[in-house]
Design a protein around this motif. Structure first.
Motif, mmCIF file in Angstrom:
data_model
loop_
_atom_site.group_PDB
_atom_site.id
_atom_site.type_symbol
_atom_site.label_atom_id
_atom_site.label_comp_id
_atom_site.label_asym_id
_atom_site.label_seq_id
_atom_site.Cartn_x
_atom_site.Cartn_y
_atom_site.Cartn_z
ATOM 1 N N LEU A 159 105.120 -50.303 -51.741
ATOM 2 C CA LEU A 159 106.207 -50.887 -52.817
ATOM 3 C C LEU A 159 106.654 -52.186 -52.352
ATOM 4 C CD1 LEU A 159 107.739 -50.234 -55.530
ATOM 5 C CD2 LEU A 159 109.159 -49.095 -54.162
ATOM 6 N N PHE B 218 106.465 -51.681 -60.800
ATOM 7 C CA PHE B 218 105.644 -51.002 -60.292
ATOM 8 C C PHE B 218 105.583 -49.571 -60.642
ATOM 9 C CE2 PHE B 218 103.763 -48.512 -56.501
ATOM 10 C CZ PHE B 218 102.516 -49.050 -56.506
ATOM 11 N N LEU B 219 106.634 -49.012 -60.636
ATOM 12 C CA LEU B 219 107.075 -47.472 -60.579
ATOM 13 C C LEU B 219 106.533 -47.226 -61.971
ATOM 14 C CD1 LEU B 219 110.129 -46.990 -58.603
ATOM 15 C CD2 LEU B 219 107.726 -46.137 -57.981
ATOM 16 N N LYS C 165 103.689 -40.242 -53.849
ATOM 17 C CA LYS C 165 102.697 -40.986 -53.254
ATOM 18 C C LYS C 165 103.590 -42.169 -52.774
ATOM 19 C CE LYS C 165 99.053 -39.771 -56.269
ATOM 20 N NZ LYS C 165 97.627 -40.066 -56.165
ATOM 21 N N LEU C 166 104.638 -42.533 -53.261
ATOM 22 C CA LEU C 166 105.393 -43.493 -52.624
ATOM 23 C C LEU C 166 105.941 -43.109 -51.211
ATOM 24 C CD1 LEU C 166 106.695 -46.272 -53.099
ATOM 25 C CD2 LEU C 166 108.784 -45.189 -53.868
ATOM 26 N N THR D 235 104.689 -48.708 -64.106
ATOM 27 C CA THR D 235 103.131 -48.890 -64.316
ATOM 28 C C THR D 235 102.403 -47.847 -63.634
ATOM 29 O OG1 THR D 235 103.411 -51.321 -64.125
ATOM 30 C CG2 THR D 235 101.139 -50.106 -63.501
ATOM 31 N N CYS D 236 103.134 -47.139 -62.603
ATOM 32 C CA CYS D 236 102.461 -46.014 -61.852
ATOM 33 C C CYS D 236 102.590 -44.686 -62.855
ATOM 34 C CB CYS D 236 102.913 -45.625 -60.473
ATOM 35 S SG CYS D 236 102.695 -46.774 -59.181
ATOM 36 N N ASN E 282 100.076 -45.245 -65.923
ATOM 37 C CA ASN E 282 98.838 -44.970 -65.458
ATOM 38 C C ASN E 282 98.407 -43.327 -65.208
ATOM 39 O OD1 ASN E 282 98.216 -47.579 -65.610
ATOM 40 N ND2 ASN E 282 98.360 -48.026 -63.559
ATOM 41 N N ARG E 283 99.408 -42.697 -64.731
ATOM 42 C CA ARG E 283 99.331 -41.228 -64.232
ATOM 43 C C ARG E 283 99.162 -40.791 -65.755
ATOM 44 N NH1 ARG E 283 97.188 -37.135 -63.323
ATOM 45 N NH2 ARG E 283 98.444 -35.422 -62.329
ATOM 46 N N ASN F 154 101.022 -45.316 -52.116
ATOM 47 C CA ASN F 154 101.553 -46.316 -53.086
ATOM 48 C C ASN F 154 102.456 -47.487 -52.345
ATOM 49 O OD1 ASN F 154 99.876 -45.481 -55.164
ATOM 50 N ND2 ASN F 154 101.396 -44.612 -56.220
ATOM 51 N N VAL G 274 104.344 -39.689 -58.462
ATOM 52 C CA VAL G 274 104.476 -41.177 -58.205
ATOM 53 C C VAL G 274 105.385 -41.211 -56.936
ATOM 54 C CG1 VAL G 274 105.586 -43.125 -59.049
ATOM 55 C CG2 VAL G 274 103.966 -41.787 -60.589
#
Length: 161
Positions: A49, A57-58, A41-42, A60-61, A64-65, A47, A38
């Protein structure tokens, strides 16, 4: 985002993100990998932000992962179950059933689905490795594996070969 802002965000959110990943996955190394993915990607801009919703957001990432990893585990376990006939002596495989499954993969699935199934289960390659090797998206790899397993399941479920 500057490097200093990134470091501060990492230090302030890593623990919370790791705990969430660990609760979902139950594995320390996988949880660390998820959080690192995560943040990677940020950092590379994959991703974006918004400052006002960073924490949400973090997390949620991370969630999801983790859900993707759990779905992948379940798909893999289902494939192993399909490819490993349940028998009294679990170390002995029924050669006829295994051969029939391999024939089905070779002859009845599309060439691309067959290729992806073999790469994943015979060569033990990850979705990402397959995606990079074939130049297709991760979701396309997932679609082919899910479709192939669905067809195998419907063909071989409660069936003698």
């Amino acid at each position: 985002m500057s490097e200093q802002q990134f470091k501060e965000l990492f230090l302030s959110e890593y623990g919370r993100m790791y705990k969430a990943a660990y609760i979902l996955l139950g594995d320390e190394d996988e949880a660390k990998d998820v959080v690192q993915d995560v943040f990677a990607k940020l950092w590379d801009g994959t991703n974006p932000l918004r400052e006002e919703s960073q924490r949400t957001f973090l997390l949620t990432c991370v969630r999801n992962r983790c859900l993707n990893i759990i779905a992948h585990r379940q798909t893999h376990q289902e494939a192993v179950r399909l490819l490993t006939p349940a028998a009294i002596d679990s170390e002995k495989y029924d050669e006829e059933i295994v051969d029939a499954i391999h024939r089905y993969v070779d002859e009845r699935l599309t060439p691309q689905t067959s290729r992806i199934i073999k790469m994943h289960f015979d060569e033990d390659r990850s979705y990402k490795e397959i995606s990079n090797s074939l130049g297709i998206s991760l979701s396309a790899v997932n679609k082919h594996i899910v479709l192939g397993l669905r067809k195998l399941r419907s063909t071989f479920k409660n069936r003698e070969v």
